[in-house]
Scaffold this motif. Structure first.
Motif, mmCIF file in Angstrom:
data_model
loop_
_atom_site.group_PDB
_atom_site.id
_atom_site.type_symbol
_atom_site.label_atom_id
_atom_site.label_comp_id
_atom_site.label_asym_id
_atom_site.label_seq_id
_atom_site.Cartn_x
_atom_site.Cartn_y
_atom_site.Cartn_z
ATOM 1 N N LEU A 1 -25.051 24.079 -5.356
ATOM 2 C CA LEU A 1 -26.456 23.826 -5.066
ATOM 3 C C LEU A 1 -27.367 24.608 -6.015
ATOM 4 O O LEU A 1 -28.377 24.087 -6.502
ATOM 5 C CB LEU A 1 -26.755 24.198 -3.612
ATOM 6 C CG LEU A 1 -28.202 23.997 -3.147
ATOM 7 C CD1 LEU A 1 -28.604 22.534 -3.275
ATOM 8 C CD2 LEU A 1 -28.370 24.477 -1.700
ATOM 9 N N ALA A 2 -26.981 25.856 -6.286
ATOM 10 C CA ALA A 2 -27.771 26.677 -7.198
ATOM 11 C C ALA A 2 -27.775 26.070 -8.596
ATOM 12 O O ALA A 2 -28.814 26.028 -9.276
ATOM 13 C CB ALA A 2 -27.220 28.100 -7.241
ATOM 14 N N LYS A 3 -26.613 25.578 -9.051
ATOM 15 C CA LYS A 3 -26.544 24.942 -10.370
ATOM 16 C C LYS A 3 -27.404 23.684 -10.412
ATOM 17 O O LYS A 3 -28.105 23.418 -11.397
ATOM 18 C CB LYS A 3 -25.094 24.607 -10.709
ATOM 19 C CG LYS A 3 -24.236 25.822 -10.997
ATOM 20 C CD LYS A 3 -22.809 25.410 -11.329
ATOM 21 C CE LYS A 3 -21.939 26.619 -11.632
ATOM 22 N NZ LYS A 3 -20.540 26.234 -11.924
ATOM 23 N N GLU A 4 -27.356 22.903 -9.324
ATOM 24 C CA GLU A 4 -28.154 21.673 -9.273
ATOM 25 C C GLU A 4 -29.644 21.992 -9.324
ATOM 26 O O GLU A 4 -30.421 21.333 -10.033
ATOM 27 C CB GLU A 4 -27.814 20.899 -8.004
ATOM 28 C CG GLU A 4 -28.556 19.569 -7.878
ATOM 29 C CD GLU A 4 -28.178 18.824 -6.617
ATOM 30 O OE1 GLU A 4 -28.870 17.835 -6.296
ATOM 31 O OE2 GLU A 4 -27.195 19.234 -5.947
ATOM 32 N N LEU A 5 -30.058 23.023 -8.565
ATOM 33 C CA LEU A 5 -31.462 23.414 -8.563
ATOM 34 C C LEU A 5 -31.891 23.939 -9.930
ATOM 35 O O LEU A 5 -33.005 23.665 -10.398
ATOM 36 C CB LEU A 5 -31.714 24.476 -7.497
ATOM 37 C CG LEU A 5 -31.598 24.001 -6.039
ATOM 38 C CD1 LEU A 5 -31.738 25.177 -5.087
ATOM 39 C CD2 LEU A 5 -32.660 22.945 -5.746
ATOM 40 N N THR A 6 -31.007 24.675 -10.585
ATOM 41 C CA THR A 6 -31.313 25.169 -11.925
ATOM 42 C C THR A 6 -31.494 24.015 -12.900
ATOM 43 O O THR A 6 -32.411 24.008 -13.725
ATOM 44 C CB THR A 6 -30.193 26.103 -12.412
ATOM 45 O OG1 THR A 6 -30.056 27.200 -11.501
ATOM 46 C CG2 THR A 6 -30.519 26.646 -13.797
ATOM 47 N N GLY A 7 -30.610 23.016 -12.784
ATOM 48 C CA GLY A 7 -30.739 21.839 -13.644
ATOM 49 C C GLY A 7 -32.036 21.087 -13.401
ATOM 50 O O GLY A 7 -32.715 20.657 -14.342
ATOM 51 N N GLN A 8 -32.404 20.933 -12.120
ATOM 52 C CA GLN A 8 -33.653 20.254 -11.798
ATOM 53 C C GLN A 8 -34.857 21.048 -12.308
ATOM 54 O O GLN A 8 -35.845 20.469 -12.772
ATOM 55 C CB GLN A 8 -33.759 20.045 -10.293
ATOM 56 C CG GLN A 8 -32.765 19.016 -9.742
ATOM 57 C CD GLN A 8 -32.885 18.849 -8.248
ATOM 58 O OE1 GLN A 8 -33.655 19.547 -7.602
ATOM 59 N NE2 GLN A 8 -32.108 17.928 -7.694
#
Length: 203
Positions: A64-71
């Motif tokens: 989730l943290a990686k996804e949020l960073t990507g967004q």
């Protein structure tokens, strides 16, 4: 005991006994390496954990943290793109405003020159009208027969009504001539009707 009397058995036993300490050392060292590696991994995982109150960390949270960073990175790129487009639009607006100002300036200059040309043309027409008004109607018709209708109508509009009447009457005396005939007089009369009066007739 007979086995111990056998030299080969004694040699084999001696070799086995000599390898035991070596195997023990190897086992001890390998255990230490394994423990050290596990400790390093645990320290890395612990370092990657967020501060309290987010003191729990799971693969799902990491994803989730990686996804949020990507967004967040995508949003930052979009914001930069929007800012670039806004700047380009502002620059184009400034260029359009500058072009509009130049067009307005040219329009004003053209209008000023047009008034100047019209004023100069009026002076020339008045001079010609004064000259032709002094001719006989036949002489004026002979000259007007070589001019276009608009110019003749302008000249006639600058003459006194009785002079204009005499010239048109002279036109009507040559009904067959397309340049100086009655048809031409009718066309000139129509032009005079539609032509805005410029100034007072020439005297």
């Amino acid at each position: 005991m007979k086995l111990l009397a056998n030299p080969i058995v004694v040699i084999v036993l001696a070799m086995l006994l000599s390898t035991v300490p070596v195997l023990g050392m190897i086992w001890k060292e390998s255990s230490a390496i394994v423990h050290a590696s596990a400790a390093q991994k645990a320290a890395a995982v612990e370092a990657s954990r967020p501060e309290k109150p987010w003191d729990f960390w799971t693969p799902e949270v990491e994803n989730l943290a990686k996804e949020l960073t990507g967004q967040r990175d995508t949003l930052a790129r979009r914001e930069a793109d929007v800012a670039s487009r806004e700047k380009r639009l502002a620059d184009e607006t400034l260029e359009l405003d500058e072009m509009r100002r130049k067009i307005e300036s040219l329009r004003a200059e053209i209008a000023s020159r047009l008034v100047e040309v019209q004023s100069q043309e009026l002076r020339n027409l008045k001079t010609l009208a004064n000259t032709y008004a002094k001719l006989s109607p036949a002489g004026a018709v002979a000259i007007f027969g070589e001019m276009d209708d608009l110019t003749v109508a302008k000249l006639l509009s600058l003459m006194k009504p009785d002079t204009t009447t005499a010239i048109l009457e002279e036109f009507s005396r040559n009904p067959a001539d397309p340049k100086t005939g009655a048809k031409r007089a009718a066309d000139l009369s129509q032009r005079l009707r539609l032509l805005m009066p410029v100034q007072s007739p020439a005297r």
